[in-house]
Design an enzyme around this catalytic site. Structure first.
Site, short mmCIF file in Angstrom:
data_model
loop_
_atom_site.label_atom_id
_atom_site.label_comp_id
_atom_site.label_asym_id
_atom_site.label_seq_id
_atom_site.Cartn_x
_atom_site.Cartn_y
_atom_site.Cartn_z
CG ASN A 9 -9.28 -2.37 -1.64
OD1 ASN A 9 -10.05 -2.32 -2.60
ND2 ASN A 9 -8.60 -1.31 -1.23
CE LYS A 11 -5.35 -1.39 -3.08
NZ LYS A 11 -4.14 -0.71 -2.72
CG HIS A 94 -8.04 2.43 0.77
ND1 HIS A 94 -7.01 2.94 0.02
CD2 HIS A 94 -7.71 1.15 1.06
CE1 HIS A 94 -6.08 1.99 -0.14
NE2 HIS A 94 -6.50 0.89 0.49
CD GLU A 96 -4.96 2.74 -3.05
OE1 GLU A 96 -6.01 2.24 -3.50
OE2 GLU A 96 -3.96 2.05 -2.75
CD GLU A 166 -5.44 -0.53 4.53
OE1 GLU A 166 -5.27 -1.70 4.17
OE2 GLU A 166 -5.90 0.35 3.78
N GLY A 172 0.94 -1.15 -0.90
CA GLY A 172 1.34 -1.35 -2.28
C GLY A 172 2.83 -1.09 -2.52
CB SER A 212 3.18 -4.84 1.78
OG SER A 212 3.19 -3.73 0.91
C1 PEP Z 1 -4.74 -1.78 0.66
O1 PEP Z 1 -4.82 -1.15 -0.39
O2 PEP Z 1 -5.66 -1.71 1.50
C2 PEP Z 1 -3.55 -2.59 0.87
C3 PEP Z 1 -3.31 -3.01 2.08
O3 PEP Z 1 -2.78 -2.85 -0.23
P1 PEP Z 1 -1.50 -3.81 -0.29
O4 PEP Z 1 -1.84 -5.07 0.43
O5 PEP Z 1 -1.24 -4.02 -1.75
O6 PEP Z 1 -0.38 -3.08 0.39
#
Ligand code: PEP
Length: 250
Positions: A9, A11, A94, A96, A166, A172, A212
Site C-alpha cells: 500500500n 498510500k 484501511h 487511515e 492491521e 507506521g 510494520s
Molecule cells: C499499512 O498502512 O497498511 C501498513 C501496514 O503500514 P506499515 O507497514 O508502514 O506499518
C-alpha cells in the site's frame, strides 16, 4: 487452497516518475513466485501502473473506492472508472480511512457491497487500536468490526474477499505485533468465519497481517499457520525491502 499474498500500500507517496521507477525495480526483482503480489499506487498513477505491468504477474489495486455508482460526488473515484482502466481490486477499511475520513462500519459495508456487485475483489482491513489492546478488548473489537461488515455477506461473496488484520498501533509506528499475537487473532478470525459460515470458506480466505512488516520480521510472521501474507506500507516503498518480504512468504 488459500493464496499467499503480499500487497504493498503506497498510500499518498511517490510522484509519477518515482512510481514508474519503483515499478520498474519491482519488475526486475520479483521474478517468478508462487506468491500473489499486489501494489496499490495512488489514483493518478493506476493506469500507468496497469500498463507497465501488462505482462507481469503483479496486480494493481486501488486504495479506496466511493460507495456510489456515479454522480455528483466531487473528488471521488468510482468502481466503473477503476474497472475501465483495468483495476479489479481495492482496499476497503484501511485504518487511515477509518480514522481520518470517519469511515465507519456502515459505510464500509456499503463499499464492500457495491464492490462485490460490480465484481471487484476486496482486501478488507480491520484491527484494534492501542487502547483496545491495553484494555484486553482486542478480540471483541475485531469481532465487532467483522460482524458489522463481512459477516453480513452471503457465502458466495467470500471468494472475492481477502482479509487484512492491521492492529492500528502497529501501522507506521515501527512497532509490530509479535508473530504469536498475529497468529492468535488470525486463528480467532478463521474460527469465527467457520462458525458463522463453514470450514471451507474459513480455510479458503487469505488473511494478511499488516503493521510494520519489514524484511527482518517477515519470515517469522509469515511462518504462522493462519498468516497468509502481508499488507505492507512503509517497506513497500523500497523495491529491495518489498522484494525480500515477498520472498519471505515463498
Ligand atoms: C499499512 O498502512 O497498511 C501498513 C501496514 O503500514 P506499515 O507497514 O508502514 O506499518
Amino acid at each position: 487452497m488459500r493464496k499467499k499474498i503480499v500487497a504493498g500500500n503506497w498510500k499518498m507517496n511517490n510522484s509519477l516518475n518515482e512510481t514508474i521507477n519503483l515499478i520498474n525495480n519491482l519488475k526486475q526483482n520479483v521474478g517468478r513466485t508462487d506468491v500473489k503480489v499486489m501494489i496499490a499506487p495512488s489514483f493518478p498513477f493506476l493506469k500507468t501502473a496497469v500498463d507497465q505491468l501488462k505482462d507481469v504477474n503483479i496486480e494493481v489495486v486501488a486504495q479506496n473506492i466511493n460507495d456510489n455508482k456515479s454522480g455528483a460526488f466531487t473528488g471521488e473515484v468510482s468502481i466503473d472508472m477503476l474497472k475501465s482502466i483495468g483495476v479489479d481490486s481495492t482496499l476497503i477499511g484501511h485504518s487511515e480511512r477509518r480514522a481520518y475520513y470517519y469511515e465507519d462500519d456502515e459505510l464500509l459495508l456499503k463499499k464492500i457491497n457495491i464492490a462485490l456487485e460490480f465484481n471487484m475483489n476486496v482486501i478488507f482491513c480491520f484491527g484494534e487500536e492501542l487502547k483496545d489492546r491495553k484494555s484486553n478488548s482486542h478480540f471483541q473489537v475485531v469481532k465487532s468490526q467483522l460482524d458489522n461488515t463481512v459477516m453480513k455477506l452471503d457465502s458466495k461473496s467470500w471468494n472475492k474477499l481477502v482479509l487484512a488484520y492491521e492492529p492500528v498501533w502497529a501501522i507506521g509506528t515501527g512497532e509490530t505485533a509479535s508473530a504469536d499475537q498475529a497468529q492468535e487473532i488470525h486463528e480467532f478470525v478463521r474460527n469465527h468465519i467457520s462458525e458463522k459460515f463453514n470450514n471451507d470458506i474459513a480455510n479458503n480466505v487469505s488473511i494478511l497481517y499488516g503493521g510494520s512488516v519489514k524484511p527482518s520480521n517477515a519470515v517469522e510472521i509469515f511462518s504462522k499457520n493462519d498468516v497468509d501474507g502481508g499488507l505492507i506500507g512503509g517497506a513497500a516503498l523500497n523495491a529491495s525491502d518489498f522484494t525480500e518480504i515477498i520472498k519471505a512468504n515463498s
